[in-house]
Structures are given as structure tokens and as C-alpha cells.
Design an enzyme around this catalytic site. Sequence first.
Site, PDB file in Angstrom:
ATOM      1  CB  CYS A   7      -1.031   0.020   1.234  1.00 47.85           C
ATOM      2  SG  CYS A   7      -2.518   1.292   0.766  1.00 47.85           S
ATOM      3  CD  GLU A  63      -2.230  -6.543   4.878  1.00 47.17           C
ATOM      4  OE1 GLU A  63      -2.547  -5.217   5.346  1.00 47.17           O
ATOM      5  OE2 GLU A  63      -1.785  -6.906   3.441  1.00 47.17           O
ATOM      6  CG  HIS A  97      -4.082  -3.831   2.209  1.00 44.92           C
ATOM      7  ND1 HIS A  97      -3.235  -3.270   3.309  1.00 44.92           N
ATOM      8  CD2 HIS A  97      -4.913  -2.396   1.769  1.00 44.92           C
ATOM      9  CE1 HIS A  97      -3.189  -1.871   3.429  1.00 44.92           C
ATOM     10  NE2 HIS A  97      -3.975  -1.504   2.690  1.00 44.92           N
TER      11      HIS A  97
END
Length: 212
Positions: A83, A194, A192
Site C-alpha cells: 500500500c 493480508e 493489501h
Amino acid sequence: MTQPRVVVLDYGSGNLRSAVRAVERAGAEVTLTGDFQTALDADGLLVPGVGAYAACMAGLRAIKGERIIGRRLAGGRPVLGICVGMQVLFERGVEHGVETEGCDEWPGVVERIQAPVVPHMGWNTVDVPAGTTLFDGIEDERFYFVHSYAVRDWTLETNDRTRAPLVTWSEHGGDRFVAAVENGPLTATQFHPEKSGDAGAALLRSWVRSLR
């Protein structure tokens, strides 16, 4: 087989626990720290980032993060930016008319996305280049984005001296932007991983495997 050691760089940017947990699940031993030497010595360095470009660069400079990144890359040691942690790797960022110098590992300007609805928030597909290892097997998956700024123009002249980076693109509201870059030891994603479910987990496993 010992697990690769990864440092998630702590420079005061946002909630880092989800990144730590995701990289642990991908098979690494993870330390969350802003310590210069520990970050330099790890097998892999993950540079997260949320919020404003200028604030992230200020936090990074406060712990000499740009020097950690530069020294690692000079030694061919892997770095992954996520990001705003990807955005700061570029030459500069422009937010609200304020221009901030980045780490300047790549040419390019981070600027506001030119789309009817900003921020770009939610799941989106990516346009992956041939030869990718990061997206191997997950080329057609969707990834989770949340951002208002991006690199919309990529011009990198290698003059055949070095291998050109592999650039992955995405599109929001008719505006194309850089979604990921694979450039030797330096890898970065605008989305992202994750927060990107199974596809994001596969991408992180692929990166952690490359550290062995």
C-alpha cells in the site's frame, strides 16, 4: 528447514498486527521492529503503510527507514512494500498540492486517482505481466484495495543494462494504475495481500518461499 526471518518495519504507520499474522501464516518467523540493524539483517523486510504519503515518509525517515531499504537492495536483500509502503518507494508523492520526496527506488509520481469515485475501495482484478512469479497460479484472482492515490504513469528506461521490472496494472473508474511491481529483490503491491483472502495468502507464501 528453518523459517525465513522477516522484519515488519515499525515506523508508526497504522495497524501492523494483521500484516505480522499474515506473514507468520505464510511460513516466516516475524519480528515487528523499527531497529536499524535487525531490519538490515533479516532475510526479508516488509514495509507496510497506511494514510498520508508525507506522514509515512516522515515516520520512515525518523528511523532511517529509507537507508535500511537502500542498503538492503544494494546487497540484493528482499524488500516487500504494501500500500503506502509501495508508494514511498517511488520518486515522489503529491497530495493536496503538497509534494513529498520518496525513497526514489523507482521513477514515478504517486498522485490522486482520476476516477468518479475515490477512494478505490474493495476487490479488483489485476493485469499481470508474462514471467511473473509473485502471481503464479493466482493471475485471475481478485485482491483487496483501499487507496485514493497511485502511480498512474510508469516510464522506466533500462537501456538494456538491467532487466526491466515486471509491472502489474489495475483499473478503477477508467483510470489505470500500478497494482504491483517485481524488480529483483524489490517487490511491492498497492493492494493489501493480508486482507486479500486465499489469493493474498498465496502471494505472501510465494514471497516467503523466495527468501529461502
